[in-house]
Design an enzyme around this catalytic site. Structure first.
Site, PDB file in Angstrom:
ATOM      1  N   GLU A 255     -12.323  -6.362  14.896  1.00 15.69           N
ATOM      2  CA  GLU A 255     -11.543  -5.125  14.968  1.00 15.69           C
ATOM      3  C   GLU A 255     -12.265  -4.020  14.234  1.00 15.69           C
ATOM      4  O   GLU A 255     -12.784  -4.221  13.129  1.00 15.69           O
ATOM      5  CB  GLU A 255     -10.157  -5.341  14.352  1.00 15.69           C
ATOM      6  CG  GLU A 255      -9.278  -4.078  14.362  1.00 15.69           C
ATOM      7  CD  GLU A 255      -7.961  -4.309  13.638  1.00 15.69           C
ATOM      8  OE1 GLU A 255      -7.342  -5.375  13.858  1.00 15.69           O
ATOM      9  OE2 GLU A 255      -7.549  -3.436  12.851  1.00 15.69           O
TER      10      GLU A 255
ATOM     11  N   GLU B  16      -6.275 -10.231   8.763  1.00 19.66           N
ATOM     12  CA  GLU B  16      -6.758  -9.465   7.615  1.00 19.66           C
ATOM     13  C   GLU B  16      -6.126  -9.970   6.321  1.00 19.66           C
ATOM     14  O   GLU B  16      -5.176  -9.375   5.797  1.00 19.66           O
ATOM     15  CB  GLU B  16      -6.468  -7.967   7.793  1.00 19.66           C
ATOM     16  CG  GLU B  16      -7.335  -7.324   8.865  1.00 19.66           C
ATOM     17  CD  GLU B  16      -7.181  -5.809   8.914  1.00 19.66           C
ATOM     18  OE1 GLU B  16      -6.234  -5.280   8.291  1.00 19.66           O
ATOM     19  OE2 GLU B  16      -7.995  -5.168   9.600  1.00 19.66           O
TER      20      GLU B  16
END
Length: 481
Positions: free
Chosen positions: A399, A307
């Site tokens: 995710e 991320e």
């Protein structure tokens, strides 16, 4: 939140203007640093489907050794386009196409060969190009087009040597084999778009006891999942504290996934700091080791940064273009997934959108782009951007959670259902956070489950776990023809 020290699941801010998509050409090629070749031969073969194709191009240098090279050719039909290439920097202007060597395949000695390729699209017809140049010199050593010359006995419509055999097993890997990116889809060995559905581990440094033979048997057989995402934190008491130990943990879980016919998504779980360049050297070391060790497997997918946040798309792209060649040197066929800006929100959580990726894609082939969401926090504006981007970019939701961006809170069943219905319709693969017994709303198991040894059935599951098990257990659609 549970007592183990770790960062919150953080995540995404709300926002992001939506602009028009555009597929832009890349910059002008730099000049080659080599003498012009005096001879070359090219083999060009394709695997086609309606509107699209994958081309494999083998270049043999028959002349002087070169240090860098550029291959040139022109498409015979105006409707043929290069969509995404690999092992070279691809450009197209009109019908003219060029492919410039990468750092790892630029040296071609006399008699040496290299293979590159791309995914393409076509609208009218899809004939093979028949004239090629290497560093401006015509390849007169012969070319092999897609369609061989006519013979007295016409070949079968689908030549047996290039047709994958029928599946010999019933697991996801046995059916689909080596995956690849075709257009905006994840495709199986038959060239058909598929969707993988599965679960993500929590941090291996905290929940290693949740990933044993019994729990993975439950994931494969009771949940009937296709995918295990192996979430290896880099900071937060993770990889940087013991590179060898964590690499071994990852490899062990890859083996366990392979034994159960599951795809293994190897997640280099960067979070804080958000700049992936901070971990560039660690990433190169880790992926060199893991890709070399698992190169012969057909169940491994690589997620090279989790991320990214607080950095530009150009920084993420630069990182990807340095890490991907490390993987390709060992495993040229594996799918690689690249994180996106704003905690892998396609930039939405930092006020952007997917246009920045479409206009400046990573210069590598067989790649996909990450999107993450948490259903209770991220709703219509995020869904709208995914739907808009999915027609231009190959996306993989590596995710997501059924709860808030913190990883905790109540399950938002309504938003989670809308999200998963959208991903199913677009055939976007996903991994849910998390297959663990963490004391948080996103965990699939009730606290204490991993110490007890029973994982199958619904009695050990949280509300999120029951919801996800019911979604994942529905039949897969894996076309083989």
């Amino acid at each position: 939140m549970f007592s183990i020290p770790r960062p919150s699941r953080r995540h995404l801010l709300v926002g992001g203007a939506v602009g028009a998509l555009a597929l832009a050409a890349t910059a002008v090629l730099p000049s080659t640093n080599a003498m012009a070749a005096t001879g070359c031969a090219v083999t060009y073969t394709t695997n086609s489907w309606q509107g699209g194709f994958t081309a494999t191009v083998t270049v043999k240098n028959l002349g002087d050794a070169v240090n860098n090279w550029t291959l040139g050719f022109s498409f015979p039909d105006a409707g043929q386009r290069v969509v995404q290439g690999w092992s070279a920097t691809w450009q197209q202007s009109g019908s003219a196409v060029t492919a410039q060597s990468m750092s790892y395949n630029g040296s071609l000695g006399t008699g040496a060969s290299t293979t590159i390729g791309f995914n393409g699209s076509w609208t009218g017809a899809n004939p093979a190009p028949t004239a090629f140049t290497l560093n401006g010199a015509a390849c007169t050593g012969g070319t092999t087009p897609t369609t061989p010359p006519p013979t007295t006995t016409p070949p079968p419509t689908t030549p047996p040597p290039t047709t994958p055999p029928p599946p010999t097993g019933t697991t996801p890997v046995a059916i689909n084999g080596q995956l690849r990116v075709c257009g905006v889809n994840l495709c199986n060995r038959y060239g058909r778009p598929i969707q993988l559905r599965g679960m993500s581990t929590h941090g291996l440094q905290w929940f290693a006891n949740c990933y044993n033979d019994a729990s993975l048997d439950a994931l494969a057989n009771d949940w009937q999942a296709d995918l295990l995402r192996i979430s290896m934190y880099v900071q937060e008491q993770g990889y940087e504290t013991n590179p060898t130990g964590f690499t071994n943990q990852v490899n062990n879980l890859v083996d366990k996934a392979e034994a159960r016919g599951l795809y293994a998504l190897v997640d280099f779980h960067t979070l804080t700091p958000g700049d992936p360049m901070y971990n560039l050297d660690r990433a190169k070391t880790f992926f060199a080791a893991v890709s070399a060790r698992n190169a012969a497997k057909n169940n491994v997918i690589y997620e090279i940064t989790n991320e990214p946040n607080g950095v530009s798309w150009s920084t993420i792209r630069n990182y990807a273009e340095q890490v991907i060649p490390v993987i390709r040197a060992n495993d040229p066929d594996a799918v690689v997934i690249v994180g996106t800006r704003g905690w892998s929100s396609l930039g939405v959580s930092e006020g952007g959108n997917s246009d920045e990726i479409v206009n400046n894609p990573v210069r590598a082939g067989n790649i996909m782009y990450t999107f993450h969401f948490y259903a209770a926090s991220h709703k219509d504006n995020y869904r709208n951007e995914v739907q808009r981007a999915a027609s231009r970019l190959p996306l993989f939701v590596t995710e997501f959670g059924t709860v808030t961006y913190t990883g905790d809170g109540a399950v938002d069943t309504a938003s989670s259902t809308v999200w998963l219905d959208l991903l199913d319709r677009l055939k976007i693969s996903y991994a849910n956070w998390t297959y663990s017994d963490a004391s948080e709303g996103s965990a699939a198991f009730r606290p204490g489950t991993c110490a007890g040894g029973t994982y199958a059935g619904t009695s050990v599951l949280t509300e999120s776990g029951n919801f996800m098990r019911n979604r994942i257990r529905t039949p897969d659609n894996f076309p083989t023809s």
